[in-house]
Design a protein around this motif. Sequence first.
Motif, short mmCIF file in Angstrom:
data_model
loop_
_atom_site.label_atom_id
_atom_site.label_comp_id
_atom_site.label_asym_id
_atom_site.label_seq_id
_atom_site.Cartn_x
_atom_site.Cartn_y
_atom_site.Cartn_z
N GLN A 1 15.70 12.01 4.36
CA GLN A 1 15.18 11.49 3.10
C GLN A 1 15.41 12.48 1.98
O GLN A 1 15.37 13.69 2.19
N HIS A 2 15.65 11.99 0.78
CA HIS A 2 15.94 12.80 -0.41
C HIS A 2 15.29 12.09 -1.60
O HIS A 2 15.86 11.18 -2.17
N SER A 3 14.07 12.48 -1.96
CA SER A 3 13.29 11.68 -2.92
C SER A 3 13.44 12.07 -4.38
O SER A 3 12.94 11.36 -5.25
N GLN A 4 14.07 13.19 -4.67
CA GLN A 4 14.20 13.67 -6.05
C GLN A 4 12.85 13.89 -6.73
O GLN A 4 12.75 13.86 -7.95
N GLY A 5 11.78 14.06 -5.94
CA GLY A 5 10.46 14.28 -6.52
C GLY A 5 9.84 13.04 -7.14
O GLY A 5 8.86 13.13 -7.88
N ASN A 6 10.38 11.87 -6.84
CA ASN A 6 9.87 10.63 -7.41
C ASN A 6 8.89 9.98 -6.43
O ASN A 6 9.28 9.49 -5.38
N TYR A 7 7.60 9.98 -6.79
CA TYR A 7 6.57 9.50 -5.88
C TYR A 7 6.71 8.00 -5.59
O TYR A 7 6.48 7.57 -4.46
N ASP A 8 7.08 7.21 -6.58
CA ASP A 8 7.26 5.77 -6.34
C ASP A 8 8.37 5.52 -5.32
O ASP A 8 8.23 4.68 -4.43
N PHE A 9 9.45 6.27 -5.42
CA PHE A 9 10.54 6.16 -4.45
C PHE A 9 10.04 6.56 -3.06
O PHE A 9 10.31 5.89 -2.06
N TRP A 10 9.30 7.66 -2.99
CA TRP A 10 8.74 8.14 -1.73
C TRP A 10 7.84 7.08 -1.10
O TRP A 10 7.92 6.81 0.09
N GLU A 11 6.98 6.46 -1.90
CA GLU A 11 6.09 5.42 -1.40
C GLU A 11 6.88 4.24 -0.82
O GLU A 11 6.54 3.72 0.23
N ARG A 12 7.91 3.82 -1.52
CA ARG A 12 8.75 2.72 -1.02
C ARG A 12 9.42 3.11 0.29
O ARG A 12 9.51 2.32 1.22
N TYR A 13 9.89 4.36 0.34
CA TYR A 13 10.52 4.85 1.56
C TYR A 13 9.53 4.80 2.74
O TYR A 13 9.86 4.31 3.81
N VAL A 14 8.33 5.32 2.56
CA VAL A 14 7.32 5.33 3.61
C VAL A 14 7.00 3.90 4.04
O VAL A 14 6.88 3.61 5.23
N ASP A 15 6.87 2.99 3.09
CA ASP A 15 6.55 1.59 3.40
C ASP A 15 7.61 0.92 4.27
O ASP A 15 7.28 0.10 5.12
N MET A 16 8.88 1.26 4.08
CA MET A 16 9.94 0.57 4.83
C MET A 16 10.48 1.37 6.01
O MET A 16 11.29 0.87 6.78
N SER A 17 10.02 2.60 6.18
CA SER A 17 10.56 3.48 7.21
C SER A 17 10.16 3.05 8.62
O SER A 17 9.05 2.58 8.86
N ARG A 18 11.08 3.27 9.55
CA ARG A 18 10.78 3.10 10.97
C ARG A 18 10.46 4.44 11.62
O ARG A 18 10.24 4.51 12.82
N VAL A 19 10.43 5.50 10.82
CA VAL A 19 10.23 6.85 11.34
C VAL A 19 8.87 7.42 10.92
O VAL A 19 8.19 8.06 11.71
N VAL A 20 8.48 7.21 9.70
CA VAL A 20 7.17 7.66 9.22
C VAL A 20 6.36 6.46 8.75
O VAL A 20 6.91 5.39 8.47
N TYR A 21 5.05 6.64 8.69
CA TYR A 21 4.16 5.57 8.23
C TYR A 21 2.93 6.19 7.59
O TYR A 21 2.62 7.36 7.81
N ARG A 22 2.22 5.42 6.79
CA ARG A 22 0.98 5.87 6.18
C ARG A 22 -0.18 5.36 7.03
O ARG A 22 -0.33 4.17 7.24
N CYS A 23 -1.00 6.28 7.53
CA CYS A 23 -2.16 5.94 8.35
C CYS A 23 -3.16 5.17 7.49
O CYS A 23 -3.54 5.63 6.40
N LYS A 24 -3.59 4.02 7.96
CA LYS A 24 -4.52 3.18 7.19
C LYS A 24 -5.91 3.80 7.10
O LYS A 24 -6.65 3.52 6.17
N VAL A 25 -6.26 4.66 8.04
CA VAL A 25 -7.59 5.28 8.04
C VAL A 25 -7.63 6.50 7.12
O VAL A 25 -8.47 6.59 6.23
N SER A 26 -6.72 7.43 7.34
CA SER A 26 -6.74 8.69 6.58
C SER A 26 -5.91 8.66 5.31
O SER A 26 -6.12 9.47 4.41
#
Length: 69
Positions: A6-31
Amino acid sequence: MNISVQHSQGNYDFWERYVDMSRVVYRCKVSGDVKLREGCEFVFGGDSVDRGPGDLRVQRELVGLYAHT
């Protein structure tokens, strides 16, 4: 095993989209933390602080991801 680079260029919106569609990382719904899926590897390609807004938030989440692996 899935590997993601991943290469986000420091753009948080891009990072969020990446996490949402990734099969490698995910955002824990609890924490709310970004976590690595079992059996996967994540390689960050650099420029977490570069052109985009939200570079410190991207940095915090990358450090948190590293701390949880």
